[in-house]
Design a protein around this motif. Structure first.
Motif, PDB file in Angstrom:
ATOM      1  N   ALA A  40      74.269  61.701  67.896  1.00  0.00           N
ATOM      2  CA  ALA A  40      75.654  61.943  67.470  1.00  0.00           C
ATOM      3  C   ALA A  40      76.132  63.295  67.971  1.00  0.00           C
ATOM      4  O   ALA A  40      77.268  63.424  68.461  1.00  0.00           O
ATOM      5  CB  ALA A  40      75.753  61.873  65.951  1.00  0.00           C
ATOM      6  N   ASN A  41      75.279  64.313  67.864  1.00  0.00           N
ATOM      7  CA  ASN A  41      75.648  65.624  68.402  1.00  0.00           C
ATOM      8  C   ASN A  41      75.858  65.562  69.905  1.00  0.00           C
ATOM      9  O   ASN A  41      76.814  66.151  70.439  1.00  0.00           O
ATOM     10  CB  ASN A  41      74.569  66.658  68.085  1.00  0.00           C
ATOM     11  CG  ASN A  41      74.556  67.095  66.634  1.00  0.00           C
ATOM     12  OD1 ASN A  41      73.609  66.815  65.917  1.00  0.00           O
ATOM     13  ND2 ASN A  41      75.598  67.775  66.188  1.00  0.00           N
ATOM     14  N   GLY A 125      79.304  54.118  66.379  1.00  0.00           N
ATOM     15  CA  GLY A 125      79.225  53.886  67.813  1.00  0.00           C
ATOM     16  C   GLY A 125      77.800  53.761  68.324  1.00  0.00           C
ATOM     17  O   GLY A 125      77.546  53.080  69.331  1.00  0.00           O
ATOM     18  N   TYR A 126      76.867  54.416  67.659  1.00  0.00           N
ATOM     19  CA  TYR A 126      75.453  54.318  68.031  1.00  0.00           C
ATOM     20  C   TYR A 126      74.982  52.870  67.946  1.00  0.00           C
ATOM     21  O   TYR A 126      74.259  52.385  68.832  1.00  0.00           O
ATOM     22  CB  TYR A 126      74.647  55.203  67.086  1.00  0.00           C
ATOM     23  CG  TYR A 126      73.156  55.259  67.331  1.00  0.00           C
ATOM     24  CD1 TYR A 126      72.598  56.265  68.114  1.00  0.00           C
ATOM     25  CD2 TYR A 126      72.292  54.345  66.725  1.00  0.00           C
ATOM     26  CE1 TYR A 126      71.224  56.357  68.305  1.00  0.00           C
ATOM     27  CE2 TYR A 126      70.923  54.422  66.910  1.00  0.00           C
ATOM     28  CZ  TYR A 126      70.387  55.429  67.700  1.00  0.00           C
ATOM     29  OH  TYR A 126      69.026  55.505  67.881  1.00  0.00           O
ATOM     30  N   LEU A 165      86.102  51.903  61.881  1.00  0.00           N
ATOM     31  CA  LEU A 165      86.166  50.672  62.657  1.00  0.00           C
ATOM     32  C   LEU A 165      85.561  50.966  64.010  1.00  0.00           C
ATOM     33  O   LEU A 165      85.816  52.031  64.592  1.00  0.00           O
ATOM     34  CB  LEU A 165      87.608  50.203  62.821  1.00  0.00           C
ATOM     35  CG  LEU A 165      87.832  49.039  63.804  1.00  0.00           C
ATOM     36  CD1 LEU A 165      87.313  47.736  63.198  1.00  0.00           C
ATOM     37  CD2 LEU A 165      89.311  48.915  64.159  1.00  0.00           C
ATOM     38  N   CYS A 166      84.778  50.044  64.528  1.00  0.00           N
ATOM     39  CA  CYS A 166      84.145  50.253  65.824  1.00  0.00           C
ATOM     40  C   CYS A 166      84.139  48.943  66.604  1.00  0.00           C
ATOM     41  O   CYS A 166      83.867  47.873  66.044  1.00  0.00           O
ATOM     42  CB  CYS A 166      82.713  50.756  65.627  1.00  0.00           C
ATOM     43  SG  CYS A 166      81.826  51.127  67.141  1.00  0.00           S
ATOM     44  N   LEU A 177      83.029  50.145  77.200  1.00  0.00           N
ATOM     45  CA  LEU A 177      84.239  50.645  76.547  1.00  0.00           C
ATOM     46  C   LEU A 177      83.944  50.688  75.052  1.00  0.00           C
ATOM     47  O   LEU A 177      83.522  49.685  74.469  1.00  0.00           O
ATOM     48  CB  LEU A 177      85.425  49.735  76.834  1.00  0.00           C
ATOM     49  CG  LEU A 177      85.803  49.571  78.303  1.00  0.00           C
ATOM     50  CD1 LEU A 177      86.972  48.595  78.449  1.00  0.00           C
ATOM     51  CD2 LEU A 177      86.149  50.900  78.951  1.00  0.00           C
ATOM     52  N   LEU A 178      84.158  51.841  74.432  1.00  0.00           N
ATOM     53  CA  LEU A 178      83.746  52.031  73.036  1.00  0.00           C
ATOM     54  C   LEU A 178      84.861  52.650  72.216  1.00  0.00           C
ATOM     55  O   LEU A 178      85.295  53.770  72.477  1.00  0.00           O
ATOM     56  CB  LEU A 178      82.514  52.941  72.978  1.00  0.00           C
ATOM     57  CG  LEU A 178      82.037  53.357  71.581  1.00  0.00           C
ATOM     58  CD1 LEU A 178      81.538  52.143  70.797  1.00  0.00           C
ATOM     59  CD2 LEU A 178      80.952  54.419  71.680  1.00  0.00           C
ATOM     60  N   LEU A 179      85.323  51.908  71.230  1.00  0.00           N
ATOM     61  CA  LEU A 179      86.270  52.409  70.231  1.00  0.00           C
ATOM     62  C   LEU A 179      85.475  52.677  68.968  1.00  0.00           C
ATOM     63  O   LEU A 179      84.776  51.793  68.475  1.00  0.00           O
ATOM     64  CB  LEU A 179      87.363  51.364  69.988  1.00  0.00           C
ATOM     65  CG  LEU A 179      88.438  51.612  68.924  1.00  0.00           C
ATOM     66  CD1 LEU A 179      89.654  50.750  69.217  1.00  0.00           C
ATOM     67  CD2 LEU A 179      87.941  51.306  67.505  1.00  0.00           C
ATOM     68  N   ASP A 180      85.541  53.890  68.462  1.00  0.00           N
ATOM     69  CA  ASP A 180      84.764  54.240  67.264  1.00  0.00           C
ATOM     70  C   ASP A 180      85.478  55.372  66.543  1.00  0.00           C
ATOM     71  O   ASP A 180      85.440  56.508  67.008  1.00  0.00           O
ATOM     72  CB  ASP A 180      83.352  54.654  67.666  1.00  0.00           C
ATOM     73  CG  ASP A 180      82.514  55.126  66.471  1.00  0.00           C
ATOM     74  OD1 ASP A 180      82.813  54.709  65.339  1.00  0.00           O
ATOM     75  OD2 ASP A 180      81.564  55.910  66.695  1.00  0.00           O
TER      76      ASP A 180
END
Length: 363
Positions: A40-41, A125-126, A165-166, A177-180
């Motif tokens: 995450a970092n 997102g992970y 929401l992800c 493509l990542l929505l998070d």
């Protein structure tokens, strides 16, 4: 460039694993949690990174977080499965839920996996990236049970959590493509980071205990407490409400209301409902070309050369590259709180001093 302390990712992960081992985690649990937090970092989401450790240690001491527990299947209906998180580390319970969901999606072409009563599952997102790595689309609805931090549109006090929401879409020969994002204007953890740094937050993110706008992140950490606002006013609020229902109620878990309020801010329990799809089963032979054409099209929009147009997930990718090369930045106040948590977990002073000497570097 950010200034302050910087940490090499692999060494920081070693430190977190050791800290959790002293707290009582078995090696596999310590590895999963440490990998998730440091990742995450690296992605630039410090709100969900190693700065969460003091809260986890307090939650453990207060009897909420349960070490070395696992998710258990409550109902297996083929492509749909429900799991009980057993108050386990969310990084363990969600790992097990997503792995099972990926197996189900391989078998059935799609899967719906519900997880409830899990301790904090971290950066969503992970988990989406795990699905994308397996070649699958995934959609995640998440709520935070009984820990209200966000005011409803038109309201003046907290009534629900940050409810992320992800969505992820895998691409051939390119990052997904990542929505998070949280449905609050900013994540709660970002107020913690700003508070430790002594910095204000942007306009439109917070209200104080009287419901008045404020830029002071202390209102989320020092009584009397204020509230986060949703992003995009009524639109973010409506999305947060659906995450509460789909993530909480549909998962077999709980939603936030008077009877489910937590007694501690460190009792962070998540529910998550995840839908996993195999894109290859759709009649869409041109899918990847159409995706790439759209990405190229939006990137050609006139823009400041210093600020190129990005697509979802690209910000995290660039952060990861930069932080792997330059180190993970962390303010001294957050680092001191983590070191204090290490002492509380039982790490000897000599070992902590060794880690501090190996880890810390100043810009």
């Amino acid at each position: 460039m950010e200034t302050g302390l910087r940490f090499q990712a692999a060494k920081l992960q070693e430190f977190v694993e050791a800290l959790l081992g002293y707290a009582g985690s078995e090696s596999q649990e310590a590895r999963l949690v440490a990998d998730h937090l440091v990742s995450a970092n690296l992605a630039g989401h410090d709100s969900h990174g190693v700065g969460m450790i003091p809260s986890y240690i307090r939650s453990l001491a207060q009897g909420y977080l349960q070490l070395n527990q696992h998710a258990s299947v409550v109902k297996d209906a083929g492509a749909v499965v429900t799991l009980e998180g057993n108050a386990a580390f969310g990084q363990v319970a969600a790992h097990e839920a997503i792995q099972l969901g990926i197996e189900k999606a391989r078998q059935f072409g799609l899967a719906a996996v519900a997880l409830h009563n899990s301790h904090h599952i971290g950066r969503i997102g992970y988990w989406a990236e795990k699905c994308a790595a397996a070649g699958f689309i995934s959609i995640h609805f998440v709520n935070v049970v009984g820990d209200p931090m966000v005011a409803p549109f038109g309201g003046k006090d907290s009534r629900f959590g940050t409810n992320p929401l992800c969505v992820v879409f895998p691409r051939k020969d390119a990052p997904p493509l990542l929505l998070d994002y949280a449905t609050s204007a900013i994540a709660f953890g970002k107020t913690r980071v700003a508070w430790h740094k002594g910095e204000p937050v942007a306009d439109g993110c917070l209200i104080d205990e009287q419901g008045l706008p404020t830029n002071d992140p202390a209102v989320m950490h020092v009584a009397p407490l204020g509230s986060l606002l949703t992003f995009a006013q009524h639109k973010g609020y409506a999305l947060a409400a659906m995450c509460e229902i789909l993530g909480g109620a549909l998962s077999g878990g709980k939603t936030t209301h008077q009877e489910t309020l937590q007694a501690s801010v460190d009792a962070i329990f998540n529910c998550m409902t995840t839908i996993i799809l195999n894109p290859e089963l759709f009649d869409a032979p041109d899918m990847q070309h159409q995706t790439d054409a759209f990405v190229e099209w939006v990137k050609q929009s006139p823009h400041d050369p210093a600020q190129p147009v990005q697509v979802p997930g690209e910000w995290e990718m660039h952060n990861r590259e930069t932080r792997l090369a330059q180190g993970i930045p962390l303010d001294e106040s957050s680092w001191n709180a983590i070191c204090q948590a290490a002492r509380e977990a039982g790490m000897p002073d000599a070992e902590l001093a060794r880690f501090r000497g190996e880890l810390c570097s100043l810009n």
